[in-house]
Design an enzyme around this catalytic site. Sequence first.
Site, PDB file in Angstrom:
ATOM      1  N   SER A  92     -45.851  99.564 -41.542  1.00 33.52           N
ATOM      2  CA  SER A  92     -46.679 100.678 -41.277  1.00 33.52           C
ATOM      3  C   SER A  92     -46.326 102.099 -41.723  1.00 33.52           C
ATOM      4  CB  SER A  92     -46.747 100.976 -39.587  1.00 33.52           C
ATOM      5  OG  SER A  92     -47.394 102.076 -39.069  1.00 33.52           O
ATOM      6  N   TYR A 132     -42.095 101.384 -31.481  1.00 37.22           N
ATOM      7  CA  TYR A 132     -42.827 100.538 -32.380  1.00 37.22           C
ATOM      8  C   TYR A 132     -42.454 101.134 -33.890  1.00 37.22           C
ATOM      9  CZ  TYR A 132     -47.140  99.745 -35.211  1.00 37.22           C
ATOM     10  OH  TYR A 132     -48.064  99.420 -36.069  1.00 37.22           O
TER      11      TYR A 132
END
Length: 273
Positions: free
Chosen positions: A142, A155
Amino acid sequence: MNIQGKTALVTGASRGIGRAIALELAKTGVRRLLLLARDRQRLAEVATEISALGVEVAILALDLTQPVEVNIKLAQAWRDHGPIHLLVNCAGVVHQAPFLQSQLPKVQEELTTNLVGMYTITRLVARRMVAQQEGVIVNVSSLMGKVAAPTMATYSATKFAILGFTQALRGELAAHNIRVIALLPSLTDTDMVRELEWFRWVVPMTPQKVAQALVAGLHKESPEILVGWQSHLAVWCNRIAPMLLEKVLLMAAPSKHRQKRYQRLRHARATSS
């Protein structure tokens, strides 16, 4: 990589980016798709769409955190459908919370799914790719694997770790004719993130755009595929002016986080005056 006539395994294929990648691969010439996720019903729906495109498809309803079951089912799939040439690790979860309010079970779920699950399937597939001396592994990280942000500590940690894992594997597996690539989309409009508090000024992209970027990137030699202008801008800014980017991220953080931060700043000013 020329995906024409190849077999691909996509994890997290029942929804979001994983589903979009599976469909894009089907549209661009892959011969056979193995779809892996926990939700059998959703996998069956995606499989129906792919079959309509004339591509062979099989579903693997598996929990990647169960290594024994994954090992058995993958061995059966390899036997029944032949060697896998492309692995796309897309399975993942996200929970948003300020770090001091984070809940250990949710933290453990992110670590287990995003990291341990990816490690489990990659280890099993990579060993077989080494035996056939051919393969491509794509790990979906990401933008938050490059630039961490408030309320997304765990995350971000998993996505940073995916980049490190990818870099290490790239060096180890290159001698076996196996490429290892990282895919780094920015915020993508999927059902996984719709309940999150989005950051200000961030324009979400579609899963289809991410999938198209991946397929295009497979034909290049780049070790990382950044998706979207926001990703390129953030990475560039992080290199040139990291302190400025941190300030921007604080300003862009979800409203509750901003409100608490500004309250602390006002309190600090009041007590110092």
